[in-house]
Design a protein around this motif. Structure first.
Motif, PDB file in Angstrom:
ATOM      1  N   TYR A 119       0.846  -1.190   0.000  1.00 41.29           N
ATOM      2  CA  TYR A 119       0.000   0.000   0.000  1.00 41.29           C
ATOM      3  C   TYR A 119       0.879   1.237   0.000  1.00 41.29           C
ATOM      4  O   TYR A 119       1.850   1.319   0.757  1.00 41.29           O
ATOM      5  CB  TYR A 119      -0.933   0.079   1.218  1.00 41.29           C
ATOM      6  CG  TYR A 119      -1.748   1.352   1.183  1.00 41.29           C
ATOM      7  CD1 TYR A 119      -2.886   1.433   0.397  1.00 41.29           C
ATOM      8  CD2 TYR A 119      -1.345   2.489   1.862  1.00 41.29           C
ATOM      9  CE1 TYR A 119      -3.616   2.604   0.303  1.00 41.29           C
ATOM     10  CE2 TYR A 119      -2.064   3.666   1.784  1.00 41.29           C
ATOM     11  CZ  TYR A 119      -3.201   3.722   1.001  1.00 41.29           C
ATOM     12  OH  TYR A 119      -3.903   4.887   0.897  1.00 41.29           O
ATOM     13  N   GLN A 120       0.554   2.161  -0.856  1.00 45.96           N
ATOM     14  CA  GLN A 120       1.165   3.491  -0.816  1.00 45.96           C
ATOM     15  C   GLN A 120       0.312   4.437  -1.642  1.00 45.96           C
ATOM     16  O   GLN A 120      -0.370   4.021  -2.571  1.00 45.96           O
ATOM     17  CB  GLN A 120       2.608   3.483  -1.325  1.00 45.96           C
ATOM     18  CG  GLN A 120       2.748   3.273  -2.815  1.00 45.96           C
ATOM     19  CD  GLN A 120       4.199   3.180  -3.247  1.00 45.96           C
ATOM     20  OE1 GLN A 120       4.916   2.300  -2.823  1.00 45.96           O
ATOM     21  NE2 GLN A 120       4.617   4.081  -4.109  1.00 45.96           N
ATOM     22  N   GLN A 121       0.338   5.682  -1.270  1.00 47.74           N
ATOM     23  CA  GLN A 121      -0.312   6.711  -2.070  1.00 47.74           C
ATOM     24  C   GLN A 121       0.634   7.127  -3.178  1.00 47.74           C
ATOM     25  O   GLN A 121       1.846   7.210  -2.971  1.00 47.74           O
ATOM     26  CB  GLN A 121      -0.665   7.915  -1.216  1.00 47.74           C
ATOM     27  CG  GLN A 121      -1.754   7.640  -0.223  1.00 47.74           C
ATOM     28  CD  GLN A 121      -2.158   8.888   0.543  1.00 47.74           C
ATOM     29  OE1 GLN A 121      -1.945  10.013   0.098  1.00 47.74           O
ATOM     30  NE2 GLN A 121      -2.746   8.683   1.703  1.00 47.74           N
TER      31      GLN A 121
ATOM     32  N   HIS B 269      -8.162   7.771  -7.689  1.00 48.06           N
ATOM     33  CA  HIS B 269      -9.309   8.316  -6.961  1.00 48.06           C
ATOM     34  C   HIS B 269      -9.789   9.623  -7.580  1.00 48.06           C
ATOM     35  O   HIS B 269     -10.996   9.866  -7.657  1.00 48.06           O
ATOM     36  CB  HIS B 269      -8.947   8.551  -5.492  1.00 48.06           C
ATOM     37  CG  HIS B 269      -8.456   7.325  -4.801  1.00 48.06           C
ATOM     38  ND1 HIS B 269      -9.264   6.246  -4.514  1.00 48.06           N
ATOM     39  CD2 HIS B 269      -7.222   6.991  -4.374  1.00 48.06           C
ATOM     40  CE1 HIS B 269      -8.550   5.309  -3.928  1.00 48.06           C
ATOM     41  NE2 HIS B 269      -7.312   5.733  -3.820  1.00 48.06           N
TER      42      HIS B 269
ATOM     43  N   ASN C 167       0.621  10.296  -5.685  1.00 46.51           N
ATOM     44  CA  ASN C 167      -0.042  11.541  -6.044  1.00 46.51           C
ATOM     45  C   ASN C 167       0.853  12.351  -6.962  1.00 46.51           C
ATOM     46  O   ASN C 167       2.041  12.522  -6.690  1.00 46.51           O
ATOM     47  CB  ASN C 167      -0.386  12.332  -4.783  1.00 46.51           C
ATOM     48  CG  ASN C 167      -1.297  11.536  -3.863  1.00 46.51           C
ATOM     49  OD1 ASN C 167      -2.206  10.851  -4.326  1.00 46.51           O
ATOM     50  ND2 ASN C 167      -1.059  11.610  -2.575  1.00 46.51           N
TER      51      ASN C 167
ATOM     52  N   LEU D 104      -4.655  11.795  -7.917  1.00 46.01           N
ATOM     53  CA  LEU D 104      -4.503  11.197  -6.593  1.00 46.01           C
ATOM     54  C   LEU D 104      -4.876   9.727  -6.700  1.00 46.01           C
ATOM     55  O   LEU D 104      -5.958   9.388  -7.193  1.00 46.01           O
ATOM     56  CB  LEU D 104      -5.410  11.895  -5.578  1.00 46.01           C
ATOM     57  CG  LEU D 104      -5.294  13.420  -5.497  1.00 46.01           C
ATOM     58  CD1 LEU D 104      -6.262  13.970  -4.447  1.00 46.01           C
ATOM     59  CD2 LEU D 104      -3.870  13.850  -5.200  1.00 46.01           C
ATOM     60  N   SER D 105      -3.963   8.859  -6.270  1.00 46.60           N
ATOM     61  CA  SER D 105      -4.202   7.431  -6.419  1.00 46.60           C
ATOM     62  C   SER D 105      -3.573   6.658  -5.280  1.00 46.60           C
ATOM     63  O   SER D 105      -2.821   7.206  -4.471  1.00 46.60           O
ATOM     64  CB  SER D 105      -3.637   6.935  -7.757  1.00 46.60           C
ATOM     65  OG  SER D 105      -2.226   6.980  -7.750  1.00 46.60           O
ATOM     66  N   SER D 106      -3.892   5.365  -5.241  1.00 47.81           N
ATOM     67  CA  SER D 106      -3.256   4.495  -4.265  1.00 47.81           C
ATOM     68  C   SER D 106      -2.926   3.158  -4.916  1.00 47.81           C
ATOM     69  O   SER D 106      -3.672   2.667  -5.768  1.00 47.81           O
ATOM     70  CB  SER D 106      -4.137   4.297  -3.033  1.00 47.81           C
ATOM     71  OG  SER D 106      -5.390   3.762  -3.381  1.00 47.81           O
TER      72      SER D 106
END
Length: 141
Positions: A38-40, A68, A42, A57-59
């Motif tokens: 997991y990590q953002q 997102h 952006n 913006l995503s993950s």
């Protein structure tokens, strides 16, 4: 007997309890190799003064990337910046060995743009948000 309660502001400790419970369940069902992925991710489009004029913006989660939000100021639309953002997130997803990228959009937003960039509709909900359609798209990598 159980009681259902509600809060409008989001009591952080209560939200964390729900998140922790879901994570424990999910982890019990996932291969160990991807459980903690997991990590953002952006990305931002800035003007010469450093003001943000757009971004993505995503993950990254498990073995996919979820976008997102992708937004561009009206002055940047149709200038190639949206495709550049998607190309960057595509490359990052491939570096992370992801299987796909997923996102959603409404009929008044950017469906044709996403299709042009290789995304395919895998689901939709009609007659929402004032009579519009909500589309769910993905791009297999």
């Amino acid at each position: 007997m159980y009681q259902i309660t509600e809060d409008a502001g989001g009591i952080e400790v209560d939200k964390q309890a729900v998140l922790t419970g879901l994570q424990a369940y999910n982890y019990s069902k996932l291969p160990e190799a991807i459980r903690d992925n997991y990590q953002q991710i952006n990305l931002y489009v800035r003007d010469a003064e450093g003001v943000i004029r757009g971004g993505l913006l995503s993950s990254y989660r498990w073995d996919y990337v979820e976008v997102h939000i992708l937004w561009l100021d009206d002055s940047l639309r149709y200038g190639g910046y949206g495709s550049k953002l998607l190309n960057i997130i595509d490359a990052k997803a491939r570096e992370l060995n992801c299987k796909l990228i997923k996102l959603d959009t409404f009929s008044f937003q950017a469906l044709d743009f996403y299709k042009k960039n290789g995304f395919q509709v895998y689901g939709q909900i009609d007659d929402v948000a004032g009579g519009n359609t909500h589309y769910y798209l993905m791009k297999r990598l």
